[in-house]
Design a protein around this motif. Structure first.
Motif, PDB file in Angstrom:
ATOM      1  N   LEU A   1     -23.884 -23.009 -13.555  1.00 22.16           N
ATOM      2  CA  LEU A   1     -23.996 -24.207 -13.389  1.00 22.16           C
ATOM      3  C   LEU A   1     -25.140 -24.963 -12.847  1.00 22.16           C
TER       4      LEU A   1
ATOM      5  N   GLU B   1     -17.915 -28.179 -20.341  1.00 17.15           N
ATOM      6  CA  GLU B   1     -17.494 -29.548 -19.710  1.00 17.15           C
ATOM      7  C   GLU B   1     -18.561 -30.122 -19.265  1.00 17.15           C
ATOM      8  N   HIS B   2     -19.697 -29.319 -18.744  1.00 17.08           N
ATOM      9  CA  HIS B   2     -20.850 -30.115 -18.283  1.00 17.08           C
ATOM     10  C   HIS B   2     -21.961 -30.333 -19.176  1.00 17.08           C
TER      11      HIS B   2
ATOM     12  N   LEU C   1     -13.938 -28.995 -13.827  1.00 17.45           N
ATOM     13  CA  LEU C   1     -13.307 -29.074 -15.119  1.00 17.45           C
ATOM     14  C   LEU C   1     -12.603 -30.307 -14.957  1.00 17.45           C
TER      15      LEU C   1
ATOM     16  N   ARG D   1     -20.320 -17.490 -12.437  1.00 14.36           N
ATOM     17  CA  ARG D   1     -19.528 -18.471 -13.115  1.00 14.36           C
ATOM     18  C   ARG D   1     -20.087 -19.847 -12.449  1.00 14.36           C
ATOM     19  N   ILE D   2     -20.095 -20.050 -11.186  1.00 10.51           N
ATOM     20  CA  ILE D   2     -20.735 -21.035 -10.436  1.00 10.51           C
ATOM     21  C   ILE D   2     -22.257 -21.245 -10.613  1.00 10.51           C
TER      22      ILE D   2
ATOM     23  N   ALA E   1     -12.487 -26.902  -8.786  1.00 11.76           N
ATOM     24  CA  ALA E   1     -13.809 -26.607  -8.189  1.00 11.76           C
ATOM     25  C   ALA E   1     -14.728 -26.357  -9.028  1.00 11.76           C
TER      26      ALA E   1
ATOM     27  N   ARG F   1     -19.041 -31.235  -8.166  1.00  5.60           N
ATOM     28  CA  ARG F   1     -18.596 -30.172  -8.039  1.00  5.60           C
ATOM     29  C   ARG F   1     -19.543 -29.116  -9.001  1.00  5.60           C
TER      30      ARG F   1
ATOM     31  N   PRO G   1     -16.533 -24.039 -18.201  1.00  6.27           N
ATOM     32  CA  PRO G   1     -17.220 -24.940 -17.478  1.00  6.27           C
ATOM     33  C   PRO G   1     -18.672 -25.359 -18.019  1.00  6.27           C
TER      34      PRO G   1
END
Lengths: 284, 280, 286
Positions: free
Chosen positions: B189, B136-137, A180, B185-186, A177, B109, B133
């Motif tokens: 992003l 990753e982004h 990753l 954490r979300i 979600a 996501r 994350p």
């Protein structure tokens, strides 16, 4: 008999049976120690390493080449089977299409049940002649390593796979979600969690590898020497026992039991390591 | 917008049910159109259409098992990883159907974050929980990482509590802190929308209050869709409420309206009966 | 299988490549080994091969005595180990929990016992059963040694299947005033039947594959055993002997290996069917 009384007797009887496994392990250790006592008593430990040769009937107990042989075969097999096993489990869990995974599952399960003597026999028929083409005689440390790898590989794959399956599914769900990708999830989420379990499994398999006897005996050539290269024959502690028990007498026999005891102690320490790791994990 | 029309056996649902005029004119960030989900032969929810209004708090209420969570999973395509999930219909985000094969799942996501029932920070340090994350982004710069972590933690009011122990394991935090960490954490992003799947059901009342205040604070900046079976929670936070009901083995959407309307004068008797559990 | 979002970054491709490489390598060896043994062994295995005695040290003739010895070894081994295994498993599952010291000692003990190298187990069997108990090289001595080896496997698996029975059954039985004895023998054990069967079959597989522990306990006389006190050569020992000590015994070794693999495959298939059924929920209300 009243039900209450019967229950009490049942408890005692069951407890008695549960103790049998303890007793049998105790017996194993007891007999190994008493049988090897003769040589422990009469021979200083330094002789096993400092003697010139292995001539047990003449009082020369140079066990070192066999110890080194056992270790080399075991380490070589682990070095090959750990990466191959873990990568195969990764393929099985994360990369292969599901029809391929189910075939793989069947095959690995079957492979793990095949007797080691069959692998040994196949080693004699196929691997030894093949290696013999490169460098005679073919029966060698390398042949032992290859055959032992084949023996422990299926189990390592099974263990690695079941550990990957046990990784917390919610972590994986969260990771997905968060956007990753597969590689990041495998390397940073799944692998760190699986590390300890993998290590435990690998240690147990190392114990099994060092105890493996006949398959290794069949392909290693069994010359008592410290090998100069992987193409030279070696003899392991276990093969030594199997080869010489048939005619060993007195102190010679005692020496063989001693090498059995040494093996037992090595395996015991490996298990103790895994148990302590488990306890640490529980404490966390 | 219409709830499903084919189910006249549910007498309470008027044929060609229409939401009141006006509600359609708000911009919807996520537009769900005739979406249905089933596994093998089992239908999870029947075709439903539902706009998720931009920068408002949308709540989804209903009994457990009526497919609320599955609906959230479908929006960010977590259903891709379940065997045999069959999805029909469309979900539009930015005028693109996310159910298309060509959808970039990673950026989907990143755009739409999801918070789960049970807070689940990864078993690593608090900082690493953010870095993984973010990297990753595509955030590689160290200062930028630091800045984003700090901002996100401040947004959820966690900065003062953890700023000195970012290197410590995130699993040592309390349940409420863990959930706020997951939200942060979300947020790091920089998503546009947040989907929350019963974010407070594993928390105690005090932590729940903190999370609810946080959700209200986020209103206006993010589009929020919150699933809850806690009616008073929905009443406290939501602007719009959709009500799903479990019927004959699968979920269906019964009613969607302003929160006031749903709680005070719902048009459907089932809704009336359900929300009355609150007033009684 | 865990499905994850695909992407095609370089490290991902690399990992994918390595995992396919290793998986296919394993498959390659599997196919090589099986096709080789099946090809060389299949034509040799006839009904006659299974029912005749070996000739000229096994170069010709059949494997009837080995099959009989193997069967005797397995039967005796289970006769001894199964009652002990079931009783210990009941004790562990029903009277202890995993945190108790006694349970922990038994668990550690089982871990160690399970990983005693088989040749060391053979040494023990030789010293204890063959010499100290005076059984001589005999099928009985071999079976007792095997029993020690399969005991941990039996106990583990039976204990697991008992622990998997939901506690509600025990609570309800107690609430109904049933004695422990009745609860165990009339409710729990019948429910665990499939698990016990699975444990037995796994143990048979393990025992049948065993070689090193039998060399110096049941010996390797290739005659038809007349009693359990006779020495008898198991099928696996036969393969070992033919390939190591009998020049020209390869063809019959292939045939014996093929027979052994087929027997183990049959066991594997039965196990699979059983464990499938267990997974499907042996305890659901149906």
């Amino acid at each position: 008999m009243s039900p209450l009384k019967r229950d009490r007797y049942l408890h005692l009887v069951l407890k008695f049976f549960a103790c049998i496994s303890i007793v049998s392990l105790f017996f194993v250790i007891f007999f190994l120690v008493t049988e090897s006592w003769r040589i422990i008593e009469s021979t200083p430990a330094s002789k096993y390493i400092l003697d010139d040769a292995w001539h047990p009937t003449e009082g020369e107990f140079f066990l070192l080449p066999m110890i080194i042989g056992s270790l080399l075969v075991m380490i070589g097999a682990m070095l090959l089977s750990i990466p191959v096993g873990i990568f195969t489990a990764i393929l099985w869990q994360f990369y292969a299409p599901s029809w391929f995974s189910s075939i793989l599952e069947r095959i690995v399960e079957v492979l793990s049940g095949i007797p080691s003597v069959v692998y040994g026999f196949w080693g004699i028929m196929i691997i030894v002649p093949l290696l013999g083409k490169f460098q005679a005689p073919g029966t060698s440390l390398l042949a032992g390593i290859i055959v032992l790898t084949l023996i422990v590989l299926p189990t390592i794959t099974l263990v690695a796979n079941s550990i990957f399956q046990q990784v917390n599914k919610l972590h994986i769900q969260n990771a997905i979600a968060l956007g990753l990708s597969r590689f990041t999830i495998i390397c940073h989420i799944i692998f760190p969690q699986a590390k300890r379990g993998l290590l435990t499994g690998v240690i147990l398999q190392a114990g099994r590898a060092i105890g493996e006897t006949l398959a290794v005996l069949m392909v290693c050539g069994n010359v008592v020497q410290i090998p100069g290269s992987v193409f030279e024959p070696v003899r392991t502690l276990t093969s030594n026992i199997a080869l010489e028990m048939a005619y060993a007498m007195d102190i010679h026999r005692s020496a063989l039991f001693l090498s059995g005891l040494v093996l037992m102690i090595v395996v015991f320490m490996l298990i103790l390591m895994t148990e302590r790791m488990k306890n640490r994990e529980n404490a966390l | 917008m219409s709830a499903n029309t084919t189910h006249s056996h549910l007498k309470a649902v008027p044929e060609n049910y229409k939401a009141p005029p006006g509600i359609d004119k708000l911009p919807a960030y996520i537009n769900i159109e005739k979406l249905s989900l089933s596994y093998d032969t089992q239908t999870i929810f029947e075709p439903l259409s539902l706009p998720i209004y931009q920068n408002h708090i949308n709540a989804l209420i209903g009994p457990s098992g009526c497919g609320k969570s599955s609906l959230l999973n479908t929006i960010v395509r977590l259903t891709d990883y379940q065997n045999n999930a069959k999805i029909k219909g469309q979900i539009h985000v930015n005028n693109k159907n996310v159910l298309d094969d060509s959808t970039d799942l990673i950026s989907l996501r990143q755009n739409i974050g999801m918070i789960f029932q049970k807070p689940m920070p990864f078993p690593m340090s608090i900082r690493k929980n953010f870095e993984l994350p973010l990297k990753e982004h595509g955030v590689k710069n160290k200062d930028e990482l630091e800045y984003k972590i700090e901002t996100a933690l401040k947004d959820v009011g966690l900065w003062d509590e953890v700023s000195t122990r970012l290197h410590q394991s995130a699993t040592q935090l309390s349940g409420g802190q863990q959930q706020r960490l997951c939200i942060a954490r979300i947020l790091a992003l920089e998503p546009k929308a947040l989907l929350m799947d019963e974010p407070c059901s594993a928390l105690d009342p005090i932590a729940t209050k903190v999370i609810e205040e946080l959700i209200l604070n986020l209103k206006g900046k993010y589009t929020i869709l919150i699933v809850t079976h806690n009616l008073s929670q929905a009443k406290r936070v939501a602007d719009y409420v959709a009500f799903m009901w479990y019927h004959q083995g699968h979920g269906k959407l019964i009613e969607h309206n302003y929160a006031d309307v749903i709680f005070n004068s719902p048009s459907n008797p089932i809704t009336t009966a359900y929300v009355q559990g609150l007033t009684e | 299988m865990i499905r994850l979002p695909t992407n095609h970054s370089f490290p991902d491709r690399l990992l994918k490549f390595f995992s396919w490489f290793c998986g296919l390598l394993l498959l390659f060896f599997f196919i090589y080994l099986f096709s080789d043994i099946a090809q060389q062994g299949f034509s040799q295995v006839t009904f006659k091969f299974l029912v005749t005695e070996p000739l000229s040290a096994g170069r010709a003739g059949g494997i009837a005595p080995m099959l009989v010895s193997t069967l005797l070894l397995l039967t005796l081994c289970l006769l001894v180990s199964l009652p002990i295994g079931i009783a210990s498993a009941i004790y562990l599952a029903e009277y202890t929990d995993e945190t108790q010291w006694f349970s922990r000692i038994i668990q550690t003990n089982l871990n160690v016992l399970a990983s005693v190298p088989s040749i060391v187990m053979g040494l023990f069997g030789y010293a204890f059963f063959v010499v100290a108990l005076g059984l001589g090289f005999s099928i009985l001595a071999g079976a007792l040694t095997l029993a020690c080896m399969v005991l941990p496997l039996l106990i583990r698996n039976i204990e697991d299947s008992l622990r998997n029975i939901p506690d509600e059954y025990r609570i309800n039985a107690t609430a109904l005033g049933l004695s422990r004895f009745r609860t165990i023998f009339q409710i729990l054990l019948p429910m665990a039947t499939r698990g016990i069967l699975l444990a037995v079959i796994l143990s048979i597989g393990r025992a049948m594959a065993e070689t090193a522990a039998l060399l110096y306990t049941s010996g390797y006389v290739s005659r038809m055993p007349e009693s359990v006190l006779d020495s008898g050569r198991s099928l696996s020992v036969h393969i070992f002997d033919l390939s190591m000590n009998v020049p020209g015994g390869e063809q019959n070794a292939y045939a014996s290996a093929f027979t052994l693999i087929v027997l183990l495959l049959m066991i594997n298939i039965i196990t699979l069917g059983l464990s499938r059924k267990i997974q499907k929920g042996a305890f659901s209300e149906r």
